[in-house]
Design an enzyme around this catalytic site. Structure first.
Site, PDB file in Angstrom:
ATOM      1  N   TRP A 131       6.757  -1.070  -8.012  1.00  0.00           N
ATOM      2  CA  TRP A 131       7.805  -1.614  -7.152  1.00  0.00           C
ATOM      3  C   TRP A 131       9.228  -1.820  -8.151  1.00  0.00           C
ATOM      4  CZ3 TRP A 131      10.811  -5.978  -7.673  1.00  0.00           C
ATOM      5  CH2 TRP A 131      11.800  -6.203  -6.481  1.00  0.00           C
ATOM      6  N   PHE A 189      -3.385  -0.709   7.366  1.00  0.00           N
ATOM      7  CA  PHE A 189      -4.104  -1.972   6.914  1.00  0.00           C
ATOM      8  C   PHE A 189      -4.993  -1.919   5.738  1.00  0.00           C
ATOM      9  CE2 PHE A 189      -2.290  -2.683  11.390  1.00  0.00           C
ATOM     10  CZ  PHE A 189      -1.335  -3.602  10.984  1.00  0.00           C
ATOM     11  N   ALA A 195      -3.408   1.233  12.697  1.00  0.00           N
ATOM     12  CA  ALA A 195      -4.682   1.148  12.264  1.00  0.00           C
ATOM     13  C   ALA A 195      -5.607  -0.051  12.985  1.00  0.00           C
ATOM     14  CB  ALA A 195      -4.935   1.060  10.699  1.00  0.00           C
ATOM     15  N   ARG A 235       2.490   8.127   7.171  1.00  0.00           N
ATOM     16  CA  ARG A 235       2.927   7.781   8.629  1.00  0.00           C
ATOM     17  C   ARG A 235       4.147   7.683   8.629  1.00  0.00           C
ATOM     18  NH1 ARG A 235      -0.827   3.124  10.050  1.00  0.00           N
ATOM     19  NH2 ARG A 235      -0.158   2.583   8.009  1.00  0.00           N
ATOM     20  N   PHE A 284       4.070  -8.130  -8.156  1.00  0.00           N
ATOM     21  CA  PHE A 284       5.136  -8.646  -7.758  1.00  0.00           C
ATOM     22  C   PHE A 284       5.926  -9.380  -8.738  1.00  0.00           C
ATOM     23  CE2 PHE A 284       3.563  -7.516  -3.708  1.00  0.00           C
ATOM     24  CZ  PHE A 284       4.329  -7.905  -2.603  1.00  0.00           C
ATOM     25  N   LYS A 342       0.822  -1.218  -0.081  1.00  0.00           N
ATOM     26  CA  LYS A 342      -0.003   0.009  -0.027  1.00  0.00           C
ATOM     27  C   LYS A 342       0.846   1.257  -0.022  1.00  0.00           C
ATOM     28  CE  LYS A 342      -2.646   0.699   3.830  1.00  0.00           C
ATOM     29  NZ  LYS A 342      -1.701  -0.085   4.316  1.00  0.00           N
ATOM     30  N   LYS A 352       6.966  -7.090  10.378  1.00  0.00           N
ATOM     31  CA  LYS A 352       6.376  -6.456   9.303  1.00  0.00           C
ATOM     32  C   LYS A 352       7.545  -5.593   8.547  1.00  0.00           C
ATOM     33  CE  LYS A 352       2.195  -3.865   8.204  1.00  0.00           C
ATOM     34  NZ  LYS A 352       2.709  -2.615   7.737  1.00  0.00           N
ATOM     35  N   THR A 407       4.053   1.457  -0.878  1.00  0.00           N
ATOM     36  CA  THR A 407       4.804   1.486  -2.129  1.00  0.00           C
ATOM     37  C   THR A 407       3.857   2.121  -3.372  1.00  0.00           C
ATOM     38  OG1 THR A 407       6.108  -0.655  -1.348  1.00  0.00           O
ATOM     39  CG2 THR A 407       5.922   0.010  -3.879  1.00  0.00           C
TER      40      THR A 407
END
Length: 557
Positions: A411, A302, A274, A95, A383, A72, A106, A74
């Protein structure tokens, strides 16, 4: 094929001086307080003195997250770089990462691949010291509570009913439940206590929802620290702590300015989780992004049932912010997990699992479209392991169902991989919308909880424990029933059971605890087994982080 790691990509980037980044969006040197060459804080007077009209606000959210990753942040960064590629004036509002996830499982929150904010290691670690200041202000109040009791307790604070906890920005299960004040009379009054992680603290929420220094001080003064022997609330202002706390936060409240790998300005400020807090960057950072660019791209933590819901029902309600469009991020890998595939098997092509996982995506899209009445686009975050057949299936399936969808390859390609998404966002942002909230202010606390369970989560209602019902009744008596609610629940499911993947139905949410964050201005509703202090995993990320003789950090992601 070997790929560079995120930190290797970040280290290879050529950064521009932060003063030049500020100038690129019209922020004069007089507002810029540099923290070295590549970080700065922007003085709040910029918001008062800038005559520029606010731009359009774009919210980036995601499907229900899985350990496979959604990207998200990214996508948020890559979208902004994509908008810049097509000639738009744009700024990002994100954030700050918490050290808990950075050293846990994470990882950081500075994006990934060729869509990152930099300096990556600074942002992921101490940055400009905001979280340390928040922790210090929080723990000053705790020290003043216990000192007041030790010095005679003129306010009659009931030590058994203190609700305000100490905090530390680290995953540390050992601190969840403690007994302090041991060792005799000189060392305080013994009592049960505990720690929250800093990003779950009310001080973090207050900083992120404040609109000025005076508003910050007022909100701090309204914190309920606990109750006295008559069961009446005791406030921070009763302890005369808000002035000193504000003094500790006077620099932390100023938004931080950094840049993306492609030199797009990025305001990175505040960091509430979140799943246990409201999950959005500071209102002041969002306002600065809106004031300095035609498009402000922000993200909420999230899945859309958590971060986006709280962004829309709390942050927008409190500030008057109105999104022009929403981007919902999904990945082939995450949808396969929602379709029942185990993480070790995600690299294998599996169209059947994708078909089973799509209902999760559709529920999030429906919520944004039908509950909040906002235009949206699904960004399929590519990906390297995704097959062409899987990508084509997702895009085709979404289009057949009338879902607006774009392939995002930020990405691997940075802004170039986000150009098509950027064009679609521009089109959506020009479309008038009838934004509305998921519930009205005048509903009761219980009715608001049930509205979210049925309208957003897809469940049939909430089961409220007897102790939680008493808390709701008491908070209603105290006049807090009109506040919005901040539901704390697992991020891994629409339900409060992390094992219920996809789009579960006919479930109930169990409400175990309800408390008021009077300074932040919302009711916290704790469900299921949610905790406000996470623990480290069996193999924490911290084990892979190292520094060489030149001070170069490795292992961050």
């Amino acid at each position: 094929m070997a790929y560079l790691t995120d930190i290797e990509i970040a280290h290879s980037a050529k950064l521009d001086n932060i003063a030049n980044i500020a100038k690129s969006i019209g922020i004069d040197d007089k507002y810029v307080d540099c923290y070295g060459k590549y970080k700065a804080k922007i003085d709040l007077s910029y918001l008062k003195e800038s005559s520029k009209e606010e731009g359009k606000l774009i919210l980036v959210t995601a499907i229900t997250p899985t350990p496979a990753g959604e990207g998200k942040t990214t996508t948020t960064i890559g979208l902004a770089d994509g908008l810049k590629k097509i000639g738009k004036s744009v700024a990002v509002a994100l954030r700050e990462p918490s050290l808990g996830p950075v050293f846990g499982v994470k990882g950081g929150a500075a994006g990934g691949g060729y869509a990152q904010v930099v300096p990556m290691e600074d942002i992921n670690l101490h940055f400009t010291g905001d979280f340390h200041a928040i922790g210090a202000a929080n723990n000053l109040l705790c020290a003043m509570i216990d000192n007041h009791i030790h010095q005679g307790n003129a306010l009659g604070i009931d030590a058994r009913k203190i609700t305000f906890k100490r905090c530390v920005d680290m995953n540390d299960r050992q601190l969840r439940n403690i007994v302090n004040g041991l060792g005799g009379k000189a060392n305080g009054v013994p009592r049960e206590d505990g720690f929250d992680i800093t990003v779950a603290s009310e001080i973090m929420a207050i900083l992120c929802l404040s609109t000025s220094i005076l508003d910050l001080k007022e909100r701090l003064s309204n914190i309920i620290i606990g109750y006295n022997y008559k069961d009446e609330p005791v406030y921070c202002k009763d302890l005369k702590a808000e002035g000193a706390m504000t003094a500790l936060l006077v620099d932390a409240i100023k938004p931080n300015l950094v840049q993306t790998l492609e030199h797009t300005p990025a305001f990175v400020h505040g960091g509430p989780f979140a799943n246990i807090a409201h999950g959005c960057n500071s209102c002041l950072a969002t306002k600065m992004a809106l004031k300095s660019a035609d498009y402000a791209i922000t993200e909420a933590g999230f899945g859309a049932d958590l971060g986006a819901e709280k962004f829309l029902d709390i942050k927008c309600r409190k500030t008057g912010l109105r999104p022009s469009a929403v981007v919902i991020v999904a990945t082939v890998r995450a949808l396969k997990m929602h379709g029942g595939v185990a993480k070790p098997d995600l690299n294998k092509e599996n169209i059947e699992a994708l078909e089973k996982g799509i209902p999760n995506l559709l529920r999030h899209v429906s919520n944004i479209k039908n509950v909040y009445k906002l235009p949206s686009v699904v960004a399929v975050n590519k990906f390297p392991t995704d097959t062409d057949s899987e990508i084509e299936f997702i895009i085709s399936a979404c289009k057949k169902l009338g879902v607006n969808v774009i392939l995002s390859d930020v990405w691997a390609k940075g802004g170039e991989g986000g150009v098509e998404l950027a064009k679609e966002v521009v089109k959506l942002a020009d479309t008038p919308n009838e934004f509305t909230f998921a519930y009205d202010d005048n509903l009761s606390i219980t009715e608001k909880i049930n509205a979210l369970v049925t309208k957003i989560y897809g469940g049939k209602g909430a089961v409220i424990a007897p102790s939680a019902k008493k808390q709701i009744d008491r908070l209603t008596e105290l006049g807090y029933g009109n506040l919005p609610i901040c539901v704390a629940k697992t991020q891994y499911s629409f339900s409060d059971d992390a094992k219920k993947l996809g789009a579960p139905e006919n479930f109930e949410i169990t409400v175990k605890n309800v408390k008021v964050s009077a300074g932040a201005g919302f009711i916290v509703v704790l469900t299921g087994d949610i905790m406000t202090m996470p623990g480290l995993p069996k193999v924490p990320s911290a084990e892979n982080i190292d520094v060489d003789e030149n001070g170069v950090i490795s292992g961050l992601f």
